[in-house]
Design an enzyme around this catalytic site. Structure first.
Site, PDB file in Angstrom:
ATOM      1  CG  ASP A 501      90.311  -2.234  -3.211  1.00  9.00           C
ATOM      2  OD1 ASP A 501      91.137  -1.743  -4.010  1.00  9.00           O
ATOM      3  OD2 ASP A 501      89.941  -3.407  -3.248  1.00  9.00           O
ATOM      4  CG  ASP A 697      86.824  -6.351  -1.056  1.00  6.68           C
ATOM      5  OD1 ASP A 697      88.068  -6.310  -1.133  1.00  6.68           O
ATOM      6  OD2 ASP A 697      86.080  -6.335  -2.052  1.00  6.68           O
ATOM      7  CG  ASP A 701      91.836  -4.875   1.181  1.00  9.35           C
ATOM      8  OD1 ASP A 701      92.729  -4.227   0.613  1.00  9.35           O
ATOM      9  OD2 ASP A 701      90.800  -5.261   0.608  1.00  9.35           O
TER      10      ASP A 701
END
Length: 809
Positions: A501, A697, A701
């Site tokens: 990410d 996180d 996700d």
């Protein structure tokens, strides 16, 4: 230290270990007296309740004994028992049941505590005891922050100090005879044999746990290293006793001066060498636990509970879900929960690595172990005990240290067949030597059989993977890399694609002022900061921080007004100041066309732009961005060098994502993705034959983390993200991924080295011990030499695994 009554002995009053006052160990002073401790955990336990550890009652005579200087102590049913004199201790040990009423009762195990075997994690029970497969002492799955040293480690060290001199003495007696020192002639051959018996027998008795483990392996049909140790040393010891008592049953050729050869020195030395290996292994396991204790020390030991309008400090284990807790400035949050009253900022760097405090208001969640920086607040406890975020992280580390990598399955399968094969080889060696060997054939046959049993001990094979995993897990915890299990570590070493990410991973996750466009930058920032002091806008902190870094003189704003979606206005030094976007400037009739081109340039660089005006005149603009972390470029470069292809998957706009990717040299960018899109991306990469690691996180996700070869949770993240990941990085930073990658590859390389050494050693050792070199070179290994070689192999594996503590990550 000895138990000589004339010597002053310094003892840890909590765990009972002797302490060297000059060794720099922890101390505590109570009522003008200094107490010494083996570790910080014992010191903290003592300081919490000194009266509980200063004295103990002698169960024999009833006298009070100072625990800090007690010369006489023993253990009974897991409890430490102190005595005023050697006489009382002797009476107790002769008949402990007679004085059992005076022995402190053991503390009950924590509710739900599970005990497991370090070598067989599948063994789990709700009470302490010995492993039914190998006989080793079971350990609690979740360690305690204030736990003292491993009792088994303390016990084995004491056994070693007692047995080592005895084994050395019997070794010198026996070896001296072969080196020209006629001890046997001096004292008589029969007396010489009985002297060796007197020295070796205490060693055998004190090392009875090894025979207990060997018997357990037979009863439970789980042959292992203890099977061979018990067979080899037991055979040597019993053969020697028979030779002393009934020498006439042996052939004349086997007798020297009427007495057959005895192997007391082999049994004693072998057992002590094995004991040395066990102490080294337990010491290594003790050091791996330091990482867990360091994590657990983040949580406070008490909490201030609010009940019936009153505040009271209570131990943390008394807090229950729903309790209201008051946390004052400078105190650590005791458990997980949410604010019910007040407002504050929390330093979450202990868990996330981010140094800037996070603002918290009513309803916001807080995590146990984090630090309250400013306001006082009341929180409702939601997760307590083992359910807190910190406890779950500790549990992950503990579980990883006990887990086994898939690579160990091969070693386990080999070991299941190896021990019976070795016993068969020992029997075959005995038969061949008895039939074909020179006189005294039975003596040669016995030496060969015992040597095979001892040298083939698969302890090195059994330690190869667990030691590397334990050391790696501990090292990882110190570096902020928490390993859920060994399988995740092994998988990560083989990954070739990393999906990451952007926000909080590649970038800092918080806005910073990157550019100021104005004739007078200092004046512009001073005015902007004056307005933002009254603002709760996410970008306000960035402007205030920029003004603080430049040490600009602060000003106050009056008539402050926040306009949703546009910006803020107010009076500074009697003049109207406006700070906001183009929409705010247009609504106030302020012309910013001369700044439009610069603003567009900044926007193309993924920066947010805020205009600043005084009165009806535009002063300039401020560009704010979530800056790329300083360490990100080096980390990406290192990950590329380790053979990874880097793919960015983010929900942010494509312009922003591509700007960050260009700066860092990321291979592939996928922007504007939903949680389902991220999962699909990971699945598509996997279908192409890639082994994919996903770093994320948040809740969004979690699907991708679960779909990947190995998931990496950044920071503490959302609970579901952590639960979906095999590896958790405490400091949500891509540098942690590089450290995890290096740790994984170093660990797998270390395990392969250990397994190779163990297999090669055992493959070569058995034929040598059986006497394959005797026909050519006349060389037959002594059982003592075989024992030394066996212990050396285990020590080598342990030493190689411990190298991971110094691996460059």
């Amino acid at each position: 230290m000895t138990n000589d009554d004339t010597e002053t002995l310094v003892r840890d009053p909590v765990c009972g270990m002797t302490v060297d006052p000059s060794a720099g160990k922890p101390t505590a002073e109570v009522d003008g007296r200094t107490y010494h401790f083996c570790c910080d955990g014992c010191r903290k336990k003592f300081e919490a309740d000194p009266d509980a550890y200063r004295t103990a009652k002698d169960p024999v005579c009833g006298m009070d004994v100072d625990r800090g200087t007690a010369k006489h102590m023993t253990k009974h049913e897991g409890q430490k028992v102190y005595f005023c004199s050697a006489g009382c201790k002797s009476k107790f040990e002769a008949d402990p049941d007679k004085y059992a009423d005076g022995v402190p009762k053991p503390e009950p195990a924590p509710e739900g505590a599970i005990y497991t075997c370090p070598m067989h994690p599948e063994i789990r029970q709700d009470h302490p005891g010995d492993c039914p497969k190998c006989g080793m002492a079971l350990e609690p799955e979740t360690p305690s922050a204030d736990s003292g040293p491993n009792p088994e480690y303390v016990d084995f060290k004491r056994r070693l100090w007692i047995t080592a001199p005895l084994a050395l003495a019997v070794f010198i007696l026996e070896m001296g005879s072969h080196l020209g020192l006629p001890f046997a002639d001096w004292i008589g051959h029969t007396a010489f044999g009985w002297l060796q018996f007197a020295l070796a027998t205490p060693v055998v008795l004190i090392c009875y746990p090894f025979f207990k483990r060997g018997w357990a392996s037979v009863v439970n049909r789980s042959p292992n290293m203890w099977t061979l140790i018990a067979l080899g040393t037991g055979a040597a010891y019993l053969f020697s006793i028979v030779a002393l008592i009934a020498p006439g049953i042996f052939p004349e050729a086997m007798r020297d001066h009427g007495t057959p050869p005895v192997y007391f020195e082999a049994a004693a030395v072998i057992l002590v060498l094995v004991l040395v290996g066990q102490v080294l292994e337990l010491a290594a396991r003790e050091r791996t636990g330091d990482a867990i204790r360091a994590l657990m020390d983040l949580a406070p030991k008490t909490a201030r509970r609010v009940r019936d309008g009153k505040d009271e400090d209570v131990p943390l284990d008394e807090i229950r879900t729903g309790d209201l807790l008051r946390v004052r400035p400078g105190e650590h949050v005791p458990v997980d929960g949410h604010l019910t009253e007040g407002r504050t900022s929390i330093d979450e760097s202990m868990l996330t690595g981010e140094p800037v405090p996070v603002e918290k208001t009513e309803g916001d969640s807080v995590t146990g172990g984090t630090l309250n920086k400013s306001g006082s607040f009341v929180m409702a406890a939601e997760a307590v005990g083992e359910n807190t975020t910190l406890s779950r992280i500790v549990g992950m580390v503990a579980k990883a240290q006990r887990s086994r990598a898939p690579i160990q399955a091969m070693a386990d399968r080999v070991a299941n067949y190896f021990v019976p094969a070795v016993v068969g080889a020992a029997v075959l060696a005995f038969i061949l030597w008895a039939i074909l060997g020179p006189d005294p054939a039975l003596s040669y046959a016995f030496v060969a059989a015992v040597s095979v049993l001892i040298i083939a001990c698969p302890c090195a094979l059994g330690l190869a993977t667990p030691m590397s995993i334990m050391v790696a897990s501990g090292r990882g915890a110190h570096e902020g890399v928490l390993i859920r299990d060994a399988e995740a570590l092994e998988r990560f070493a083989s990954v070739d694609v990393l999906v990451v990410d952007k926000t909080g991973t590649l970038t800092e996750g918080k806005p910073r002022v990157t550019d100021v466009e104005a004739e007078d930058e200092a004046e512009l920032l001073t005015l902007a900061a004056a307005l933002e002091r009254g603002s709760e806008h996410p970008l306000a902190e960035a402007i205030l921080e920029a003004a603080s870094e430049r040490e600009l003189k602060s000003k106050d704003a009056t008539d402050f007004d926040a306009i949703a979606g546009q910006g803020v206005t107010g009076q500074v030094d009697g003049t109207r100041i406006a700070l906001g976007n183009r929409k705010l400037m247009d609504s106030l009739g302020i012309d910013v066309d001369q700044l439009s081109d610069k603003a567009e340039t900044f926007r193309d660089q993924a920066k947010s732009v805020m205009f600043v005006a005084r009165g009806d005149h535009a002063l300039g603009l401020i560009a704010v961005a979530d800056a790329v972390k300083e360490s990100a470029a080096d980390a990406i470069r290192g990950l590329h060098e380790s053979g990874l292809r880097i793919v960015m998957a983010t929900g942010d706009a494509e312009t922003t994502a591509k700007a960050v990717a260009r700066e860092l040299g990321i291979d592939e960018v996928h922007a504007g993705l939903s949680p389902e899109d991220k999962q699909t991306l990971v699945e598509d990469l996997s279908k192409d034959g890639s082994k994919v690691a996903m770093a994320g996180d948040g809740v969004n996700d979690a699907p991708a983390l679960a779909a990947s070869t190995v998931g990496i949770a950044m920071g503490t993240g959302a609970d579901v993200a952590v639960e979906s990941a095999g590896i958790t990085l405490v400091q949500g930073d891509i540098t942690g991924i590089l450290r995890a990658r290096k740790l994984a590859t170093a660990t797998m390389r270390n395990i392969r080295q250990n397994l190779f050494f163990a297999f090669v050693y055992n493959t070569a050792g058995v034929p040598l011990a059986a006497g394959i070199l005797y026909p050519v070179f006349g060389l037959l290994l002594s059982p003592v030499v075989a024992a030394a070689a066996m212990s050396l192999s285990s020590v080598s594996v342990i030493g190689n695994a411990l190298r991971l503590r110094a691996a460059r990550l």
